[in-house]
Design a protein around this motif. Sequence first.
Motif, mmCIF file in Angstrom:
data_model
loop_
_atom_site.group_PDB
_atom_site.id
_atom_site.type_symbol
_atom_site.label_atom_id
_atom_site.label_comp_id
_atom_site.label_asym_id
_atom_site.label_seq_id
_atom_site.Cartn_x
_atom_site.Cartn_y
_atom_site.Cartn_z
ATOM 1 N N ILE A 119 50.814 42.146 31.394
ATOM 2 C CA ILE A 119 50.720 43.565 31.764
ATOM 3 C C ILE A 119 49.696 43.761 32.885
ATOM 4 C CG2 ILE A 119 49.897 45.820 30.937
ATOM 5 C CD1 ILE A 119 51.202 45.112 28.226
ATOM 6 N N CYS A 120 48.636 42.958 32.856
ATOM 7 C CA CYS A 120 47.579 43.047 33.871
ATOM 8 C C CYS A 120 47.925 42.302 35.156
ATOM 9 C CB CYS A 120 46.270 42.500 33.305
ATOM 10 S SG CYS A 120 45.595 43.478 31.943
ATOM 11 N N GLY A 121 49.082 41.664 35.203
ATOM 12 C CA GLY A 121 49.472 40.943 36.416
ATOM 13 C C GLY A 121 49.043 39.495 36.438
ATOM 14 N N ALA A 122 48.451 39.026 35.336
ATOM 15 C CA ALA A 122 48.043 37.621 35.208
ATOM 16 C C ALA A 122 47.383 37.115 36.498
ATOM 17 C CB ALA A 122 49.229 36.766 34.787
ATOM 18 N N PHE A 123 47.980 36.103 37.117
ATOM 19 C CA PHE A 123 47.377 35.491 38.309
ATOM 20 C C PHE A 123 48.224 35.742 39.553
ATOM 21 C CE2 PHE A 123 46.337 33.085 34.473
ATOM 22 C CZ PHE A 123 44.973 33.319 34.430
ATOM 23 N N ASP A 124 48.945 36.865 39.553
ATOM 24 C CA ASP A 124 49.828 37.191 40.685
ATOM 25 C C ASP A 124 49.052 37.627 41.933
ATOM 26 O OD1 ASP A 124 51.961 36.649 39.040
ATOM 27 O OD2 ASP A 124 52.347 38.744 38.532
ATOM 28 N N SER A 125 47.884 38.208 41.734
ATOM 29 C CA SER A 125 47.119 38.738 42.864
ATOM 30 C C SER A 125 46.559 37.620 43.737
ATOM 31 C CB SER A 125 45.968 39.601 42.344
ATOM 32 O OG SER A 125 45.121 40.015 43.403
ATOM 33 N N ASN A 126 46.500 37.887 45.032
ATOM 34 C CA ASN A 126 45.900 36.929 45.982
ATOM 35 C C ASN A 126 44.485 37.336 46.379
ATOM 36 O OD1 ASN A 126 48.074 35.039 46.368
ATOM 37 N ND2 ASN A 126 49.161 36.664 47.463
ATOM 38 N N ARG A 127 43.931 38.330 45.700
ATOM 39 C CA ARG A 127 42.635 38.864 46.098
ATOM 40 C C ARG A 127 41.495 38.037 45.498
ATOM 41 N NH1 ARG A 127 43.697 43.557 44.912
ATOM 42 N NH2 ARG A 127 44.136 44.413 46.969
ATOM 43 N N TYR A 128 40.517 37.704 46.329
ATOM 44 C CA TYR A 128 39.305 37.003 45.884
ATOM 45 C C TYR A 128 38.136 37.972 45.810
ATOM 46 C CZ TYR A 128 41.243 32.274 46.419
ATOM 47 O OH TYR A 128 41.971 31.126 46.277
#
Length: 335
Positions: free
Chosen positions: A173-182
């Motif tokens: 639900i939180c998007g797991a590790f999909d984000s590319n933001r550091y």
Amino acid sequence: MHEYLVSILIPFKDSEPFFEECIESILGQSYTQWQVLAVNDRSKDQSLARVKAYAKKDPRIKVFENQGKGIIEALRTAYSESNGNLITRMDSDDIMTPNRLRVMVDALRHKGKGHLAVGQVKYFSHRGISNGYKRYEKWINTLIECGTNYSEIYKECVIPSPCWMAFREDLDICGAFDSNRYPEDYDLTFRFYENALQCIPCQQVLHYWRDYDTRTSRTSVHYAQNYFLDIKLHYFLKLDYDRNRPLVVWGAGTKGKDIAKDLRKKNVPFYWLCDNPKKIGKKIYGFPMLHYSELEKLTAPQSIITVANQEAQREIRQYLAHLDQKESRDYFFFC
């Protein structure tokens, strides 16, 4: 009683000096229903060989090559290979206390979905721990003890990256590790906050966090302070900023100026306050510097406070309390 399977995600790169101690701490867990998904991110030392040797002896340990490059891609690779009901991270140079998994699993079993298990941490190093890390350790453990982590989320990362556990469904639900933001751990922390995962208070140290000169958080550009400001402002504007209220920035030091520049680029209007008589009345980036008392003329303002001095922060808190303003609603410390 149903035993949850815990997937432990471990990205690693050149961890040879410490990896065996890390794996041994997992093998020594009182809770035994776990799997390790260890992902090699182009190691040049013998860390891959070390963990493969463990995998030959224990089928719960699985080793993969990173399908991309860097820690985010390694986490995605590990997560895609996992099938546990519960997910946790581990750093390849750190150590779990023997009861870490048991405490976290029991906490989530008791509280259920919509919750995040966290544990207190303790830094260790062959050369001793700096005052800065000691302060951070004390600060984050105080939050974890009470489960009030999100109350100071704009100061620093309030969830220790290698010491949390969540239900797979909640992580998705939180998007797991999909984000590319550091920084990736701080970004995920904000997404836990965004999706209202409640932190379960913990009174125990569950994780030993190793500090040394070449650890990623000390050497990677992705963990520089300017990235922290970028991510703080991004999520503040997304989650807590009320566009119907005037926005105020406190402080004209380096952080205050960086925030002001970013707000200007984003075309977000704001008032800029300080108590420095040399700056009051002057313009910086085209914005006039105002005395902090101007705040009282605004209707229901929201404040971003970039003043780092501890005594000054106490004075600001007292002043805002006098105006009946509340932290995390009316004002937010960004340092």
